[in-house]
Design an enzyme around this catalytic site. Structure first.
Site, PDB file in Angstrom:
ATOM      1  N   LYS A 107      -6.269  -2.158  10.158  1.00  0.00           N
ATOM      2  CA  LYS A 107      -7.176  -2.248   9.548  1.00  0.00           C
ATOM      3  C   LYS A 107      -8.948  -2.428   9.412  1.00  0.00           C
ATOM      4  O   LYS A 107      -8.660  -3.122  10.884  1.00  0.00           O
ATOM      5  CB  LYS A 107      -7.255  -3.822   8.665  1.00  0.00           C
ATOM      6  CG  LYS A 107      -6.487  -3.432   7.070  1.00  0.00           C
ATOM      7  CD  LYS A 107      -6.035  -5.165   7.129  1.00  0.00           C
ATOM      8  CE  LYS A 107      -5.121  -5.137   6.320  1.00  0.00           C
ATOM      9  NZ  LYS A 107      -5.202  -4.242   4.840  1.00  0.00           N
ATOM     10  N   ARG A 127       5.275  -3.908   0.183  1.00  0.00           N
ATOM     11  CA  ARG A 127       6.310  -3.750  -0.589  1.00  0.00           C
ATOM     12  C   ARG A 127       7.581  -3.322   0.291  1.00  0.00           C
ATOM     13  O   ARG A 127       8.837  -3.238  -0.389  1.00  0.00           O
ATOM     14  CB  ARG A 127       5.855  -2.131  -1.172  1.00  0.00           C
ATOM     15  CG  ARG A 127       6.041  -0.808  -0.097  1.00  0.00           C
ATOM     16  CD  ARG A 127       4.942   0.399  -0.538  1.00  0.00           C
ATOM     17  NE  ARG A 127       3.401   0.024  -0.782  1.00  0.00           N
ATOM     18  CZ  ARG A 127       2.224   0.525  -0.998  1.00  0.00           C
ATOM     19  NH1 ARG A 127       2.824   1.768  -1.445  1.00  0.00           N
ATOM     20  NH2 ARG A 127       0.941   0.409  -0.630  1.00  0.00           N
TER      21      ARG A 127
END
Length: 493
Positions: free
Chosen positions: A278, A352
């Site tokens: 990130k 997920r």
């Protein structure tokens, strides 16, 4: 902090602060009218101070004549009959007006306020929840205490009729319990990643179960997860020194034969993005990537406080996502517990990956419904902002029950599509499924990914990326969606 409800006579009620309502246009509530008749000052003081009774307007008076209380707080309720939003706004602003006072004993004459489609139980619950929210302080790493003195120890909810008393007491009990659950979720979210690790979350769950007959906790270690075939979950923790944990909390409050509701929480205690690193700006807020797990723990805290008569299984998939020589790489393929293979195109779509194995694991409890909670996608923030939680479901009745619970608890969600047309975006040339589906409809394709691991079980996914914490000057965890989850579970009894 103790809560009680009773019928009160406002002018004679002794307390550090008496709270009464005035409606828009200067119309006095029955308690405010009684004080006006006893002292002959209230109407004139409101007029002098320009108090018009608009929702959220407040007027604090010291030692007014005609009452036994030390202070009188007048709060504006807006137009009568009062909307639920105006009532909550009025109570919240009223309590905030007492922030710098030394009041320890409050009496709120609010049972006489007519709120559209709400009863005394709901009204009293809001008082307890809002007060709890305002009392929350994250001071664990502060060297000094906050300056404000407002820390009430006794709260009386003033009723107009005897028939309201038991309802109000029940509302206060529920609200106080929800407030404790929300506070736990907020504290876990606000803790830094060097403290709140997967192991810390596991120990927190064990602490909740200590001395409890209805709650038991089991923690699966990485060796056990590997034996179960949880290659997807373990791919996320591969680059971290912190071992992943699968935390399983079983709350048995209902009949043994009753199928449980399963709650599944994403517990990424810090998310660097892994190899798909990130940007540095704002990365500190990735300690909040475990707020789904925090809300599940907070919900279990509330169930314990209420000794709720329902069966719930809560599963937290806890891991830390870090870059390392052993970290999962873009293009790697892993095998989930379900047997489905996953091509990991982006290691920053890790939530997920832990949730899918936890969802597969939840099936062994044969739940009547599964609800997962996750700070899953920035795309959901773009779609809904910070006001509504994104809701996806394969079952209309479950979605409706959650939406209604959110409205009732003032912790709202908004249903998003889960259409088969979106599934094609997850096609992979090399595996059964890819873990991302491109820029378009990112929150939808994330939910579509999860849907492949629940089969025919009624399932809902709550994307709380926009609602679980605030950024900026008021940075901090919100505790959402504890209130929604608790309300949904209480409605299932």
């Amino acid at each position: 902090m103790s809560f009680t409800a009773k019928v009160v006579t406002a002018p004679k009620q002794r307390s550090h602060c008496l709270v009464v309502a005035v409606y828009e246009g200067g119309k006095l509530s029955p308690s405010a009218q009684a004080i006006e008749e006893a002292g002959g000052q209230l109407g004139a003081l409101c007029k002098r101070e320009g108090f018009k009774g608009k929702a959220g307007q407040t007027l604090l008076l010291l030692s007014p004549t005609g009452i036994s209380a030390e202070r009188l707080l007048v709060i504006g309720m807006g137009k009568a009959p009062v909307s639920a939003n105006d009532y909550r706004k009025a109570v919240d602003k009223g309590l905030l007006a007492l922030k710098n006072t030394a009041c320890k004993d409050l009496c709120l004459c609010l049972g006489e306020v007519s709120v559209k489609d709400r009863d005394a139980q709901w009204q009293a619950r809001q008082v307890a929840e809002l007060l709890g929210a305002q009392q929350y302080r994250f001071t664990r790493f502060k060297s000094s205490s906050p300056d404000d003195n407002f820390a009430p120890s006794k709260i009386v909810f003033g009723c107009q009729e005897t028939s309201q008393v038991n309802l109000a007491k029940a509302g206060l009990e529920t609200g106080a319990a929800v407030a404790k659950g929300v506070a736990l979720a907020r504290e876990l979210g606000d803790l830094p990643g060097n403290v709140c690790t997967p192991t810390y979350l596991a120990n927190e769950a064990k602490q909740l179960a200590r001395g409890q007959t209805k709650l038991s906790v089991k923690v699966l270690e990485e060796k056990q997860m590997k034996e179960l075939g949880m290659g997807s979950l373990l791919s996320v923790s591969a680059g971290s020194e912190e071992p992943a944990k699968l935390i399983v909390m079983t709350y048995q409050g209902g009949a043994k034969s009753a199928a449980p509701v399963a709650l599944v929480g994403k517990g990424i205690t810090f998310d660097t993005g892994g190899i798909s690193l990130k940007p540095g700006q704002g990365m500190d807020e990735m300690k909040y990537d475990m707020c789904g797990a925090a809300s599940v723990l907070g919900t279990m805290k509330t169930l314990i406080e209420l000794q709720a008569k329902i069966n719930v299984v809560a599963i937290v998939a806890a891991a830390e996502n870090m870059p390392d020589g052993r970290a999962t790489k873009p293009g790697d393929i892993v095998t989930s517990m379900s047997g489905q293979t996953i091509e990991i195109l982006n290691t920053d779509a890790e939530g997920r990956l832990v949730l899918c194995d936890a969802l597969t694991y939840s099936a062994r409890f044969k739940p009547k419904a599964v609800v997962d909670v996750a700070t899953l996608t920035g795309a959901c923030v773009i779609a809904l902002g910070s006001h509504a939680t994104g809701l996806y479901s394969n079952e209309d009745s479950l979605a409706e029950a959650l939406l209604n619970a959110g409205e009732e608890a003032n912790d709202r969600a908004w249903r998003m599509p889960l259409w088969d047309e979106y599934q094609k975006q997850l096609d992979s040339n090399f595996a059964d499924i890819a873990n991302i589906g491109g820029r378009e409809a990112g929150s939808v394709t994330a939910a579509c990914f999860l849907s492949r691991f629940v089969k025919k079980t009624p399932w809902a996914h709550l994307d709380v990326a926009g609602t679980a914490w605030r950024s900026g000057a008021n940075k901090g965890a919100t505790g959402r969606p504890v209130s929604l989850l608790v309300q949904y579970l209480l409605n299932q009894r």
